[in-house]
Design an enzyme around this catalytic site. Structure first.
Site, PDB file in Angstrom:
ATOM      1  N   GLU A   1      39.184  30.730  48.967  1.00  0.00           N
ATOM      2  CA  GLU A   1      37.760  31.838  48.639  1.00  0.00           C
ATOM      3  C   GLU A   1      37.435  31.738  46.916  1.00  0.00           C
ATOM      4  O   GLU A   1      38.465  31.089  46.016  1.00  0.00           O
ATOM      5  CB  GLU A   1      38.664  33.155  48.713  1.00  0.00           C
ATOM      6  CG  GLU A   1      38.122  34.781  47.943  1.00  0.00           C
ATOM      7  CD  GLU A   1      38.614  35.515  47.878  1.00  0.00           C
ATOM      8  OE1 GLU A   1      39.511  36.249  48.551  1.00  0.00           O
ATOM      9  OE2 GLU A   1      38.595  36.321  47.324  1.00  0.00           O
TER      10      GLU A   1
ATOM     11  N   GLU B   1      34.277  39.025  39.265  1.00  0.00           N
ATOM     12  CA  GLU B   1      34.490  40.049  39.562  1.00  0.00           C
ATOM     13  C   GLU B   1      34.621  41.136  38.463  1.00  0.00           C
ATOM     14  O   GLU B   1      34.920  40.362  36.860  1.00  0.00           O
ATOM     15  CB  GLU B   1      36.088  39.556  40.028  1.00  0.00           C
ATOM     16  CG  GLU B   1      36.324  39.369  41.315  1.00  0.00           C
ATOM     17  CD  GLU B   1      37.298  39.347  42.111  1.00  0.00           C
ATOM     18  OE1 GLU B   1      37.666  39.796  42.628  1.00  0.00           O
ATOM     19  OE2 GLU B   1      38.067  38.011  41.475  1.00  0.00           O
TER      20      GLU B   1
END
Length: 328
Positions: free
Chosen positions: A176, A181
């Protein structure tokens, strides 16, 4: 992420084995690349969504419709409703709302069994998530999004990538890539940065299948993220190295020695396979709720994540480069 283009190619036979996906082209891009004939060593724009239309291009993006919680105990149901995902004034707008909602308990792509495919779940918030899975995926390149992010305790905007296939196994053995974020932006707390939480996170997930997964990441304090303006979040992914950027400036790197997968001894694995893009706005979940003031604040909803554009470049003109461009 508005005329339709179904995919891109960046590395050799990228996604060629998936019949529904096509190689990258520029004939149907909304904004034609100014460097379509780029020489080796120059970035070439190969895929972009400028959001100049009036609605989401479903030939590029699939809208999530589930109340799963992302495996993180997030508190939103993702919907395809215009009230949660829309195109306004040349921008993608993802709106998180405080409202009780009931929808599918699992994403359409997986669930516990066919017998439970109609299972429903309820959550106290709604929001939006878009993915290029099934439409576009690639290996290596420069990936950027220009966006304005919402603030508040429990608010979790993200720009990230997941493998198009699972050649190395279930999450996170196949990897991933978290490009952006940000959690709890603007929140003031004892452990927060002065002036309010302003951390930008870039992370890789890898290793074995859950719960034997591992991660490697960086977190940098950027007060500029609180200016309520647009900023560009990106990553340059080349063979054996990632470089995360903020407004074009690097802030973190990772090399092949920082990751692995239990399914292969290749030092580049699992980050040597095609990945697709994801843009979403989550509410709650373990990461934001365990930081800042804790939990989710119900104040100042709805929350809006505004995306000006999403763009992807490759280096050089041969569509097979595994390296970054030399000018960077």
């Amino acid at each position: 992420m508005i005329d339709r283009m179904s995919g891109w190619r960046m590395h050799l036979v990228c996604i060629a084995a998936v019949a529904a996906l096509s190689a990258c082209g520029t004939d149907n891009l909304d904004v034609r690349p100014s460097n379509a004939d780029a020489a080796p060593g120059e970035w070439q724009l190969v895929w972009a969504d400028e959001f100049d239309g009036t609605e989401i291009d479903t030939g590029r993006w699939t809208l999530a419709n589930d109340c799963w919680g992302g495996g993180n105990e997030e508190r939103q149901c993702y919907t395809a409703r215009p009230s949660n995902v829309s195109v306004e004034n040349g921008m993608l707008v993802i709106t998180a709302r405080k409202e009780d909602f009931t929808g599918p308990a699992w994403p359409a792509s997986f669930g516990p069994s066919d017998a439970n495919s109609a299972e429903q779940a309820s959550k106290p918030f709604t929001s939006g998530k878009l993915t290029t899975q099934g439409n576009a995926a690639c290996t290596y390149g420069r990936f950027e999004m220009r966006a304005r992010l919402p603030q508040g305790q429990g608010v979790w905007p993200a720009f990230w990538m997941l493998p198009e296939g699972s050649e190395y196994g279930r999450w996170a053995a196949s990897g991933e890539i978290d490009i952006l974020e940000a959690v709890n932006l603007g929140v003031e707390c004892d452990a927060c940065e002065e002036g309010g939480e302003n951390s930008l996170l870039g992370t890789l997930h890898f290793g074995g299948e859950w719960p034997d997964n591992e991660h490697h990441g960086s977190e940098v304090s950027l007060p500029e993220m609180l200016d309520d303006g647009f900023h560009t979040y990106g990553v340059i992914w080349e063979e054996g190295r990632f470089t995360w950027t903020f407004d074009g400036e690097p802030f973190a790197t990772a090399r092949a020695s920082d990751w692995f997968t239990t399914a292969s001894r290749d030092p580049n694995a699992p980050f040597d396979r095609p990945f697709h893009l994801i843009v979403n706005l989550a509410i709650g979940g373990r990461l934001p709720e365990e930081r800042g003031l804790g939990g989710v604040s119900p104040d100042n909803f709805p929350k809006r994540m505004e995306v000006d554009w999403v763009r992807v470049w490759q280096c050089g003109a041969d569509a097979a480069s595994t390296q970054r461009c030399t000018e960077d």
